[in-house]
Design a protein around this motif. Structure first.
Motif, PDB file in Angstrom:
ATOM      1  N   GLN A 145      77.001  61.913 -29.773  1.00 29.31           N
ATOM      2  CA  GLN A 145      75.779  62.649 -28.417  1.00 29.31           C
ATOM      3  C   GLN A 145      76.747  63.702 -28.400  1.00 29.31           C
ATOM      4  O   GLN A 145      78.268  63.929 -27.855  1.00 29.31           O
ATOM      5  CB  GLN A 145      74.737  61.803 -27.553  1.00 29.31           C
ATOM      6  N   TRP A 185      75.032  67.639 -26.871  1.00 28.90           N
ATOM      7  CA  TRP A 185      74.276  68.169 -25.521  1.00 28.90           C
ATOM      8  C   TRP A 185      74.782  69.422 -25.973  1.00 28.90           C
ATOM      9  O   TRP A 185      75.539  69.940 -25.108  1.00 28.90           O
ATOM     10  CB  TRP A 185      73.663  67.917 -24.875  1.00 28.90           C
ATOM     11  N   GLU A 220      70.278  68.618 -28.814  1.00 25.80           N
ATOM     12  CA  GLU A 220      71.125  67.392 -28.997  1.00 25.80           C
ATOM     13  C   GLU A 220      71.319  67.975 -29.997  1.00 25.80           C
ATOM     14  O   GLU A 220      69.834  68.242 -30.938  1.00 25.80           O
ATOM     15  CB  GLU A 220      69.714  65.929 -28.925  1.00 25.80           C
ATOM     16  N   SER A 254      74.158  66.717 -32.903  1.00 26.47           N
ATOM     17  CA  SER A 254      74.407  65.705 -33.560  1.00 26.47           C
ATOM     18  C   SER A 254      74.418  65.890 -35.135  1.00 26.47           C
ATOM     19  O   SER A 254      75.491  65.111 -36.129  1.00 26.47           O
ATOM     20  CB  SER A 254      75.352  64.717 -32.872  1.00 26.47           C
TER      21      SER A 254
END
Lengths: 391, 244
Positions: free
Chosen positions: B73, B75, B80, B82
């Motif tokens: 992940q 952030w 978020e 990704s």
């Protein structure tokens, strides 16, 4: 990113590589120049031919009497009467002609002697330079008067005035009452070597009854069809349903034949132009592909700082479009210049139509979009990290 | 301590969790990043240091939203990112990250101010406002006298300052500098580093990627990367896994 911005960027990048941009545009320039110049010349030629035909009168109908059985002619009075029965006719002129020698003193010329009425001058657009034309009264009383063409006048009388002089036509004395203005030649020969006499006198002179040809001038061009139909009705009645006895010939038919020929020519030109534009478009695509490869790093930088796929696509597409559009504009300019040069050098008529210029420009821009699409898409699809790494 | 706890309580600017990036090379899977975790808070000045081939560039590409991770992940400023699509990433790069590259990466055909305006163009800022922002950014780097010069007419240090102005123009929360002194001589390199430090002092969060320990020493935090694994060095604030 808006279009104005993209447009500015495109101009900048085109100007930064002037020679290459010019060479890239060359295909489009040549294509558009060819279209503009050739179409202008082609339309000019069409126009001058059309004008010649129209000077004969597009609203002119010719009735040829073939006749049935022994009656191969129509009485002149009957012919003139048609003008009153059929709606939309302005002038009717019976026409009877024979080649014959005309003598004045010891000089003799061989010209076509035409027997007709007063309307003939109006139908055929003859103007009198001195004296008068034939009048209805001349026909009514079988006057032996003649109106002579300008060439004939010079040949017979030199520079002295022919008015009031007598000429001998097949041995009969005719008084010259008028001289026609010069009219030049048409497809049917010289219009100035002619002698006109009253139709009634001509019948006696030629020892023939009636006329074989009638000229009809229609009021306006759009009434031609109805007048043709009216004439055919009357003639059909006159010859008791024998439609082979007469023929109504329409000048506008000849004109439409000419027009269709020039249309075909224009279409052929458009085809050639289309091919050269296509070649120009491929040239643009080629250079745009090179440009995308060369500017991979630039694309990477732009993408890294936030350009979306669409931004890059638009940038390159507009660049291709500006290239081809600019080529189109240059082509239009050069084409107009070339056509004008040719027209003054070779004394040709030219006609520029806004339509053709507009279509040529639109087409060149469209070519840019079409052939710019592939390179622009290639640029837009580049991955930013790979593009940034590109040296 | 009160201030410190406040920063920790706030959502960090960058929060990377178990992030991996794998490349397939000739049938072999190469782990450029191996379950990396990293937190960068607002106002941080963090240096990521490592030799070539350590996964440093990959980490920079991922942090810079230029590349998507294989797993894990990321952030960024509460979002978020990704798994985001390319266009969305472009937007985030435009708004959140100011890039300072080793090779400056200025567009040679554009003048200094046009280069600085570029990120604002892609953000859709109207031209007048864009001009103002760009001028202000160039003023910050002390180049207001040379706004109409092209990159070739500027020295290396000036070019890098234009690049910094470009990164600043959009006022992004993070400045991502990839070997910013790599193409400069020692003296101008020092100048540029001083400048970056100054920016940090003004509140800009800076992520610096370098192979040079001398450069990294100037950062508040130093993170060492080796074979795709991160390791926070002593001297920085030890908060590598705090707040996770």
């Amino acid at each position: 990113m808006n279009f104005i911005q993209a447009f500015k960027m495109a101009i900048k990048s085109i100007l930064s590589n002037k020679l290459r941009s010019l060479l890239t545009m060359l295909g489009i320039i040549i294509g558009v120049t060819a279209v503009i110049a050739l179409v202008a010349l082609g339309q000019g030629a069409t126009k001058s031919v059309t004008e010649q035909v129209e000077s004969l009168g597009t609203n002119l109908l010719t009735v040829n009497i073939v006749g049935r059985g022994t009656t191969s002619t129509m009485k002149a009075e009957e012919a003139v009467a048609i003008g009153d029965t059929v709606d939309g006719i302005r002038y009717v002129a019976p026409f009877n002609s024979q080649n014959s020698s005309v003598k004045f003193g010891t000089t003799s010329v061989n010209v076509s002697v035409v027997g007709t009425n007063a309307d003939y001058a109006l139908v055929k657009d003859y103007k009198v330079s001195s004296g008068r034309f034939l009048a209805q009264i001349d026909l009514d009383v079988y006057q032996k008067v003649a109106v002579i063409g300008s060439s004939t006048a010079t040949e017979l009388f030199g520079f002295s005035s022919p008015i009031g002089e007598y000429v001998l036509i097949q041995g009969t004395r005719y008084k010259v009452v008028g001289v026609l203005e010069e009219k030049g030649s048409s497809t049917t020969g010289s219009n100035d070597e002619v002698v006109m006499i009253p139709e009634t006198s001509a019948e006696r002179l030629f020892k023939s009854k009636g006329v074989r040809t009638i000229y009809v001038q229609v009021e306006t061009t759009d009434k031609i069809d109805s007048v043709v139909a009216g004439l055919e009705n009357v003639l059909s009645d006159h010859f008791r349903g024998n439609t082979n006895s007469y023929r109504v010939f329409n000048q506008s038919d000849a004109l439409s034949t000419l027009t269709s020929v020039s249309d075909t020519l224009t279409l052929a030109l458009a085809g050639i132009a289309g091919i050269s534009l296509l070649v120009g478009g491929i040239g643009i695509m080629n250079i745009m592909l090179v440009s995308v490869t060369e500017r991979t790093r630039e694309i990477g930088i732009r993408k890294a700082i936030g350009a979306k796929k669409r931004d890059i696509l638009i940038q390159f597409l507009i660049e291709a479009m500006v290239l081809s559009g600019l080529g189109g504009l240059l082509g239009i300019g050069i084409g107009v210049g070339a056509a004008q040069g040719a027209s003054s050098a070779f004394d040709m008529d030219i006609v520029f139509s806004a339509n053709v210029i507009g279509v040529a420009f639109f087409f060149s821009v469209a070519i840019g979009v079409l052939f710019g699409m592939f390179p622009a898409n290639k640029a837009a699809k580049l991955k930013p990290i790979e593009a940034l790494r590109f040296e | 301590m009160a201030a410190e706890s406040l920063i920790i309580a706030a959502e960090p600017l960058i929060r990377i969790q178990q992030l991996s990036k794998q490349y397939k090379m000739g049938g072999e899977t190469l782990k450029a990043l191996d379950e990396v975790s990293l937190v960068v808070n607002k106002g941080d000045f963090i240096a990521i240091i490592g030799p070539s081939g350590s996964g440093k560039s990959t980490l920079m590409n991922v942090i810079g939203c230029l590349d998507a991770p294989t797993s894990g992940q990321y952030w960024l400023d509460g979002e978020e990112i990704s798994r985001l699509k390319e266009n969305k990433l472009a937007e985030i790069r435009n708004r959140k990250i100011g890039f300072i590259f080793q090779g400056f990466n200025l567009l040679s055909r554009l003048t200094a101010i046009e280069n600085v305006e570029l990120p604002l163009i892609y953000r859709g800022v109207p031209s007048k406002l864009r001009r103002e922002h760009a001028l202000e950014a160039l003023r910050k780097v002390g180049l207001e006298e040379r706004i109409h010069h092209r990159p070739v007419e500027l020295s290396g240090g000036q070019q890098q300052r234009v690049a910094i102005a470009r990164a600043l123009a959009g006022n992004p929360p993070i400045l991502l500098a990839d070997e910013p002194t790599g193409a400069l001589d020692t003296r101008t390199g020092k100048e540029v580093m001083g400048f970056i430090k100054e920016l940090n002092g003004l509140g800009h969060t800076i992520v610096l990627i370098t192979h040079d320990p001398v450069i990294s020493e100037q950062a508040k935090r130093v993170v060492r990367i080796m074979d795709g694994k991160l390791n926070e060095e002593a001297g920085g604030r030890n908060e590598l896994h705090t707040g996770v």
